[in-house]
Design a protein around this motif. Structure first.
Motif, PDB file in Angstrom:
ATOM      1  N   GLN A 261      -9.062 -63.501  14.700  1.00 44.39           N
ATOM      2  CA  GLN A 261     -10.386 -63.706  15.284  1.00 44.39           C
ATOM      3  C   GLN A 261     -11.475 -63.595  14.226  1.00 44.39           C
ATOM      4  O   GLN A 261     -12.497 -64.281  14.302  1.00 44.39           O
ATOM      5  N   ILE A 262     -11.261 -62.722  13.223  1.00 44.17           N
ATOM      6  CA  ILE A 262     -12.261 -62.556  12.167  1.00 44.17           C
ATOM      7  C   ILE A 262     -12.175 -63.685  11.148  1.00 44.17           C
ATOM      8  O   ILE A 262     -13.173 -64.306  10.782  1.00 44.17           O
ATOM      9  N   VAL A 263     -10.958 -63.984  10.683  1.00 42.14           N
ATOM     10  CA  VAL A 263     -10.774 -64.977   9.629  1.00 42.14           C
ATOM     11  C   VAL A 263     -11.208 -66.363  10.078  1.00 42.14           C
ATOM     12  O   VAL A 263     -11.801 -67.131   9.304  1.00 42.14           O
ATOM     13  N   GLU A 264     -10.956 -66.718  11.339  1.00 43.77           N
ATOM     14  CA  GLU A 264     -11.207 -68.075  11.812  1.00 43.77           C
ATOM     15  C   GLU A 264     -12.527 -68.212  12.562  1.00 43.77           C
ATOM     16  O   GLU A 264     -12.730 -69.186  13.279  1.00 43.77           O
ATOM     17  N   ARG A 265     -13.437 -67.256  12.392  1.00 45.38           N
ATOM     18  CA  ARG A 265     -14.733 -67.365  13.056  1.00 45.38           C
ATOM     19  C   ARG A 265     -15.488 -68.600  12.574  1.00 45.38           C
ATOM     20  O   ARG A 265     -15.513 -68.916  11.387  1.00 45.38           O
ATOM     21  N   THR A 266     -16.128 -69.298  13.524  1.00 45.86           N
ATOM     22  CA  THR A 266     -16.890 -70.502  13.199  1.00 45.86           C
ATOM     23  C   THR A 266     -18.379 -70.321  13.403  1.00 45.86           C
ATOM     24  O   THR A 266     -19.161 -71.219  13.108  1.00 45.86           O
ATOM     25  N   GLY A 267     -18.794 -69.171  13.929  1.00 42.89           N
ATOM     26  CA  GLY A 267     -20.210 -68.955  14.177  1.00 42.89           C
ATOM     27  C   GLY A 267     -20.671 -69.401  15.536  1.00 42.89           C
ATOM     28  O   GLY A 267     -21.875 -69.396  15.831  1.00 42.89           O
ATOM     29  N   SER A 268     -19.752 -69.774  16.400  1.00 44.36           N
ATOM     30  CA  SER A 268     -20.122 -70.215  17.744  1.00 44.36           C
ATOM     31  C   SER A 268     -20.681 -69.056  18.560  1.00 44.36           C
ATOM     32  O   SER A 268     -20.248 -67.909  18.435  1.00 44.36           O
ATOM     33  N   LEU A 269     -21.629 -69.362  19.432  1.00 45.13           N
ATOM     34  CA  LEU A 269     -22.208 -68.356  20.315  1.00 45.13           C
ATOM     35  C   LEU A 269     -21.200 -67.817  21.312  1.00 45.13           C
ATOM     36  O   LEU A 269     -21.398 -66.749  21.891  1.00 45.13           O
TER      37      LEU A 269
END
Length: 357
Positions: A261-269
């Motif tokens: 969940q941390i590594v693949e964060r995209t910045g989506s709300l």
């Protein structure tokens, strides 16, 4: 095909010099903490590998090897084994079969790390989960991906979409498997000197592939998508896609899933907020002491797939390296893989045992 090879050649000019940075959006303020990552692998022979690092303010750029006073493996019966240091921050041991600790399915293990300043960190007991009763299979399907260029134009590129079919039944268990899949690629290149190399590297370094079979209704997961392999020069002479499949405990799965969940964060709300990844280590004298990382025990299945270049319009007998390319300004080699493929990381000139075309 001529224009396509020009495109492939232009890709060669920059692909070997690029590595993506991963910024983990995690809380600051964690000073002078220890990161312990331990893996006990059952194979023939079994082995254990433990890395110990120091990290400052949870900034990964500060990660540096940390020398521990002792690293000790324990089993559920209380037997112990000292894991020797092989270099700064690294402890390794290969089992001979004469140890008091037996590495086997269904048994549980823990790790203790003692520092020179008197701190003692211990993990909880971790069960060595069995492999599935039947091995999974891989398949590749021609597909395309859309990529935005710097002008925000959408471009489509051909890919081989790799999928896995994996049985979930674990022998002797009333629970289904929880998987971590680690993909690796091996591709063939013939350089300008007619030297043939087989280059092996991990793929999907910015992705973590996990699957929780315990919440899945069926006994087999079919068509789970892993990697989209670009149909570029790597695919032109032959390509093996390898998956190392690990069966995880519930705790180890939670650790890897949180890391994902941390590594693949995209910045989506709509994403969950970033937070600290749980560890199974604790300072036995001070539970408020920050310790990161995880110790896990596992067996590992190896699943391979050969992707045929002809399926994507390549002639595997034809090298994609141009016969002569002018050097860049100032001299040197324009395309390192074509000048001497043996100098590339992960390259070997001896064909791997598994390579069958």
């Amino acid at each position: 095909m001529f224009n396509y090879k020009i495109l492939l050649f232009s890709t060669l000019l920059f692909c070997f010099g690029c590595l993506d940075e991963i910024d983990l959006d995690v809380p600051a303020g964690v000073e002078n903490s220890i990161v312990v990552r331990g893996e006990l692998l059952k194979e023939n022979p079994s082995r254990i590998r433990v890395t110990v690092d120091r990290v400052f303010n949870f900034d990964l750029s500060t990660l540096s090897p940390f020398n521990a006073r002792a690293v000790t493996l324990f089993d559920e019966a209380g037997n112990n084994l000292d894991i020797p240091s092989s270099q700064d921050g690294l402890h390794e041991y290969v089992f001979t079969g004469s140890e008091s600790i037996e590495v086997d399915f269904g048994k549980s293990y823990s790790l203790r790390v003692t520092t020179f300043d008197g701190r003692t960190y211990e993990s909880t007991m971790e069960e060595l989960m069995p492999s599935t009763e039947q091995q999974g299979t891989l398949e590749s399907v021609p597909s395309t991906i859309e990529v935005l260029d710097e002008d925000n134009n959408v471009n489509q590129f051909p890919v081989a979409q790799v999928r896995i079919n994996a049985p979930l039944t674990l022998p002797g268990k009333d629970q289904k498997a929880r998987f971590l899949w680690i993909p690796e690629r091996t591709f063939k290149v013939t350089d300008d000197k007619s030297q043939t190399c087989y280059i092996t590297n991990q793929t999907d370094v910015n992705s973590i592939h996990v699957f929780d079979g315990s919440i899945f209704a069926g006994d087999v997961v079919n068509g789970f998508e892993l990697s989209a392999v670009r149909a570029n020069f790597e695919l032109s002479e032959g390509y093996y896609y390898t998956v190392y499949q690990r069966s995880l405990t519930a705790g180890a799965f939670a650790y890897w899933n949180q890391t994902k969940q941390i590594v693949e964060r995209t910045g989506s709300l709509f994403e969950p907020p970033a937070g600290r990844v749980n560890s199974n280590f604790v300072n036995v004298e001070d539970e408020t002491d920050n310790i990161f990382g995880y110790f896990t025990a596992f067996a590992q299945d190896t699943i391979r797939l050969y992707i045929d270049p002809a399926q994507y319009g390549f002639d595997p007998e034809e090298s994609i390296c141009p016969p002569s390319v002018p050097p860049p300004p100032g001299g040197g080699c324009a395309v390192p893989v074509c000048c001497d493929c043996a100098i590339l990381p992960g390259s070997e000139t001896i064909r791997p045992d598994f390579w069958v075309e």
